[in-house]
Design a protein around this motif. Structure first.
Motif, mmCIF file in Angstrom:
data_model
loop_
_atom_site.group_PDB
_atom_site.id
_atom_site.type_symbol
_atom_site.label_atom_id
_atom_site.label_comp_id
_atom_site.label_asym_id
_atom_site.label_seq_id
_atom_site.Cartn_x
_atom_site.Cartn_y
_atom_site.Cartn_z
ATOM 1 N N ASP A 1 0.826 -1.210 0.000
ATOM 2 C CA ASP A 1 0.000 0.000 0.000
ATOM 3 C C ASP A 1 0.862 1.263 0.000
ATOM 4 O O ASP A 1 0.519 2.263 -0.652
ATOM 5 C CB ASP A 1 -0.940 -0.010 1.210
ATOM 6 C CG ASP A 1 -2.022 -1.078 1.087
ATOM 7 O OD1 ASP A 1 -2.421 -1.389 -0.053
ATOM 8 O OD2 ASP A 1 -2.462 -1.600 2.129
ATOM 9 N N ALA B 1 0.888 4.154 -2.809
ATOM 10 C CA ALA B 1 0.684 5.561 -2.440
ATOM 11 C C ALA B 1 1.841 6.438 -2.906
ATOM 12 O O ALA B 1 1.644 7.614 -3.227
ATOM 13 C CB ALA B 1 0.504 5.677 -0.933
ATOM 14 N N TYR C 1 -5.433 8.018 0.501
ATOM 15 C CA TYR C 1 -5.450 6.592 0.148
ATOM 16 C C TYR C 1 -5.076 5.730 1.347
ATOM 17 O O TYR C 1 -5.732 4.720 1.637
ATOM 18 C CB TYR C 1 -4.493 6.330 -1.008
ATOM 19 C CG TYR C 1 -4.244 4.861 -1.248
ATOM 20 C CD1 TYR C 1 -5.192 4.068 -1.883
ATOM 21 C CD2 TYR C 1 -3.063 4.245 -0.799
ATOM 22 C CE1 TYR C 1 -4.981 2.719 -2.077
ATOM 23 C CE2 TYR C 1 -2.839 2.897 -0.999
ATOM 24 C CZ TYR C 1 -3.799 2.134 -1.643
ATOM 25 O OH TYR C 1 -3.584 0.806 -1.823
ATOM 26 N N ALA D 1 -7.809 3.103 2.680
ATOM 27 C CA ALA D 1 -7.510 1.919 1.863
ATOM 28 C C ALA D 1 -8.197 0.653 2.364
ATOM 29 O O ALA D 1 -8.661 -0.171 1.563
ATOM 30 C CB ALA D 1 -5.995 1.702 1.807
ATOM 31 N N ILE E 1 -11.811 -0.093 1.067
ATOM 32 C CA ILE E 1 -12.082 -0.143 -0.368
ATOM 33 C C ILE E 1 -12.718 -1.469 -0.769
ATOM 34 O O ILE E 1 -13.719 -1.509 -1.500
ATOM 35 C CB ILE E 1 -10.781 0.094 -1.164
ATOM 36 C CG1 ILE E 1 -10.261 1.513 -0.917
ATOM 37 C CG2 ILE E 1 -11.015 -0.130 -2.656
ATOM 38 C CD1 ILE E 1 -8.925 1.799 -1.603
ATOM 39 N N SER F 1 -7.521 -3.583 1.892
ATOM 40 C CA SER F 1 -6.836 -2.707 0.949
ATOM 41 C C SER F 1 -6.311 -3.589 -0.191
ATOM 42 O O SER F 1 -6.331 -4.821 -0.080
ATOM 43 C CB SER F 1 -5.678 -1.998 1.642
ATOM 44 O OG SER F 1 -4.687 -2.946 2.029
#
Length: 225
Positions: free
Chosen positions: A68, A72, A90, A94, A97, A102
């Protein structure tokens, strides 16, 4: 399993059912509190109520968070200051989502659940649990001192969160305590949903004795013949 014959010669059908385990894992914190921290968190967990879920492996969690962070990092490189803000957003949202996952967690086969209910977390819980990590990245936006703050305060915050994940009995970090969440293996929830039930069906008895039939049915949804 031993079946005691009853009503010999009556020709009546009797059904007895027994689960392989007494109760399914409870999603309520009270059950953990009664056992001093739950079946998997009796010792050294920051959450006193415990949890019905075991601790997720540390390595998949670290790889998921690293994934992640890498995703990002492309945003500031592509869009400058607006991209930096998007990267912080984000990281905050995350985990909401993909129904508690994430992209990194989806790839690693782990997810985040809200402990009082056991449901997948939404954007609100995601923002709460990821706030400490997003704050570390947000420090880079401070004029003049951003890099220094990120390398000192931000790095210390991230290191503390990682230390909590490694040492806590349930793998809870500061963000999890804020949002009342826990990271679990997705295979755990699948195992909870499919729970075999052992049924013993007494059939009509004869002078020769009684017969018993044993069925193993997932979730107890099958019907006795």
């Amino acid at each position: 399993m031993r079946v005691r014959p009853e009503g010999r010669g009556t020709g009546q059908h009797k059904v007895a059912s027994k689960c392989l385990s007494d109760e399914p894992p409870s999603h309520h914190p009270q059950s953990g509190a009664q056992e001093g921290g739950g079946p998997f968190g009796k010792h050294f967990s920051a959450r006193r109520q415990g949890s019905p879920y075991p601790k997720a492996e540390v390595l998949p969690r670290l790889l998921a968070k690293l994934t992640d962070f890498i995703l990002a990092s492309f945003l500031p490189a592509a869009a400058g200051l607006p991209g930096h803000i998007l990267a912080v957003l984000y990281l905050l949202f995350a985990d909401g989502i993909l129904h508690g996952q994430s992209p990194g967690k989806k790839l690693m086969g782990i997810k985040v659940v809200e402990l009082p209910t056991g449901r997948d977390i939404d954007y609100r819980e995601s923002a709460l649990r990821n706030f400490p990590l997003a704050l570390a990245l947000l420090l880079l936006l401070v004029p003049r001192f951003g890099d220094l703050l990120f390398l000192t305060v931000g790095a210390s915050l991230v290191a503390f969160e990682a230390w909590q994940v490694a040492t806590d009995k349930l793998g809870l970090r500061l963000g999890d305590l804020l949002a009342q969440t826990q990271v679990i293996d997705t295979k755990i929830t699948t195992a909870v949903q499919v729970r075999p039930v052992l049924k013993v069906i007494r059939q009509g008895t004869t002078s020769a004795g009684s017969a018993a039939q044993v069925l193993l049915e997932p979730n107890g949804t099958g019907r006795a013949p």
